[in-house]
Enzyme design. Sequence first.
Site, mmCIF file in Angstrom:
data_model
loop_
_atom_site.group_PDB
_atom_site.id
_atom_site.type_symbol
_atom_site.label_atom_id
_atom_site.label_comp_id
_atom_site.label_asym_id
_atom_site.label_seq_id
_atom_site.Cartn_x
_atom_site.Cartn_y
_atom_site.Cartn_z
ATOM 1 C CB CYS B 12 -0.956 -0.004 1.189
ATOM 2 S SG CYS B 12 -2.393 -1.016 0.869
ATOM 3 C CE LYS B 15 -5.067 4.102 -0.902
ATOM 4 N NZ LYS B 15 -5.700 3.477 0.262
ATOM 5 C CG ASP B 44 -17.681 5.353 3.651
ATOM 6 O OD1 ASP B 44 -17.432 4.626 4.613
ATOM 7 O OD2 ASP B 44 -18.374 6.389 3.711
ATOM 8 C CG ASP B 45 -13.208 1.613 3.762
ATOM 9 O OD1 ASP B 45 -12.072 2.071 3.891
ATOM 10 O OD2 ASP B 45 -14.069 1.674 4.654
ATOM 11 C CG ASP B 62 -6.574 -2.000 -2.793
ATOM 12 O OD1 ASP B 62 -5.650 -1.455 -3.429
ATOM 13 O OD2 ASP B 62 -6.902 -1.673 -1.648
ATOM 14 C CG ASP B 85 -11.375 -1.648 0.554
ATOM 15 O OD1 ASP B 85 -10.941 -1.169 1.616
ATOM 16 O OD2 ASP B 85 -10.825 -1.492 -0.545
ATOM 17 N N GLY B 132 -11.128 -12.859 -14.416
ATOM 18 C CA GLY B 132 -10.215 -11.748 -14.207
ATOM 19 C C GLY B 132 -9.697 -11.186 -15.507
ATOM 20 C CB SER B 134 -3.728 -11.194 -17.026
ATOM 21 O OG SER B 134 -4.169 -12.032 -18.074
ATOM 22 C CG ASP B 220 -9.831 -1.273 5.074
ATOM 23 O OD1 ASP B 220 -10.195 -0.115 4.749
ATOM 24 O OD2 ASP B 220 -9.569 -2.150 4.240
#
Lengths: 205, 340
Positions: B12, B15, B44-45, B62, B85, B132, B134, B220
Amino acid sequence: MIKIDMRNKQCPLPVIETKKMLKENLNQKIMTVVDNIIAVENLQKLGKQMSCEITVNEISKNEYEVILFINENSNDQNSVEIKDTKQKNKENTEQNTIVVISSEMMGSGDELLGKTLLKGYIYALTQLDVLPDYILLYNGGVHLSINGADTLQDLIYLQANGTKIASCGACLDYYNQTKNLGVGEITNMYAIAELLSKATRIIKP
Amino acid sequence: MEDILFCNNGGCSAKLGPKALSKVLSKLTQPTDPMLLVGTESSDDGAVYKLTADIAIVQTLDFFPPMVEDPYLFGQIAAANALSDIYAMGGEVKTALNIVCFPEDMDLNILGKILQGGSEKVSEAGGSLVGGHSIHDASVKYGLSVTGIVHPDKIMKNTGAKIGDILILTKPLGVGIVSTARAMGVASKQALDLTYKSMSTLNKYSSDISKKYQVHGCTDVTGFGFLGHLLEMMTDNMSIRVKMKTIPYIPQSLEYSEEFYITGAAQKNRNFVGDNVRFKNVSFAQEELLFDPQTSGGLLIAVDPKDAPALLKELQQLDLPVGIVGEMIPRMDVSIIVEG
């Protein structure tokens, strides 16, 4: 002066290397070249922690020179300044300020809110630059100075920093809390009357 | 197997700074859909969208570069962090999608390990990993896009805390500092063990426990550090009194902080919080700990004072350092006061 080029180096390398150089080369100026303002700010923190004289030159948006130097006299200057402020604070408190707490609540209205506000007020007192000379607690106010009260720690802090705390003995007795007094001394009505008469300022929140 | 491309600024701390970000985001058009219960107006998350009277969906995503060398562990941490989150909003995880950046010429077994770690965490959370996307990129990055559900009346907002509430933090601070010390080759095994355990632990368990109590607000702790996220919980009529003594942290992190194993991200957080915080008898190393960016950090829970002792006791059974970090009080001169 020793110059180290820390451009394109990931943090924390610039601070770690500079710290090492400062320790290994006492009485020498260390110039660290970095490429971003955050690295400059981290070096300033290092300089402050190591009591350095700090000079920053912005060469461009991508180049900064930070010069740190441990000046052995600078510590003394700092401590003189601190003494001066303490002296001033003391002079200001020569007046006799008394805070009187006569119930468990601050203001009238909702009981829970009143208690929360009073708790907040006692805490706020701990944050003031100049603390009151006395806090007098009587009637419901004595519930603040007994063991288990959520205001106890703040009152203990105030006492440790020079505020005298006194709770009314008759009131503690009435509420059956004499044995539970957690901070300060027990006082009587004569002493309360005398203190209030001599006070230059009485604060009743 | 070749080594994973290790990134010094992983997790993190990769970020973007909160200050820079809020400036850019404020220029975007704000959504107006009335069914959007939590959107961009607060910090908010996740976003919450009401579907029916009983069900709202929670969305979040994330991803970040690795902060550990072991690809399997990295997958676990990145997934735990992304899933968090949902828990911070009081929701439960339903589905997740992988987000992958991976160099074309790197050993695909590494990617396999990352995805395995991530997939196991999604299963542990009770969710389904359903696909997903990639792309090939110069460096490895991994994370999840997660969808969960929550009852519209039981959303845990950041700013729900009331005066008198006790704040509890469910994981130890200092994982950013320990990771930095590790990158410099000085972190002890003991410090790393606790750091890895903390980062790979799902916030699901502390969230499940907290639902049994009168909790008014929750977030969090991640990239913006303890104080950055704490500031997001504050409103204009209250302040928080933080007690340094009971804050959970990785013991060795304080020592590493004293030795300046600190990051630029922490300094960005310090600039963001600015003069909204006042320190009293707090050392420089302790201050840095409070600004340290956390990867997959704990939940910060505002609980009714009557429930705080029981909640704390139950959270302590989870086997990670946890503690009461402060108390909401009537508004003082600043939002946050930290006492040593």
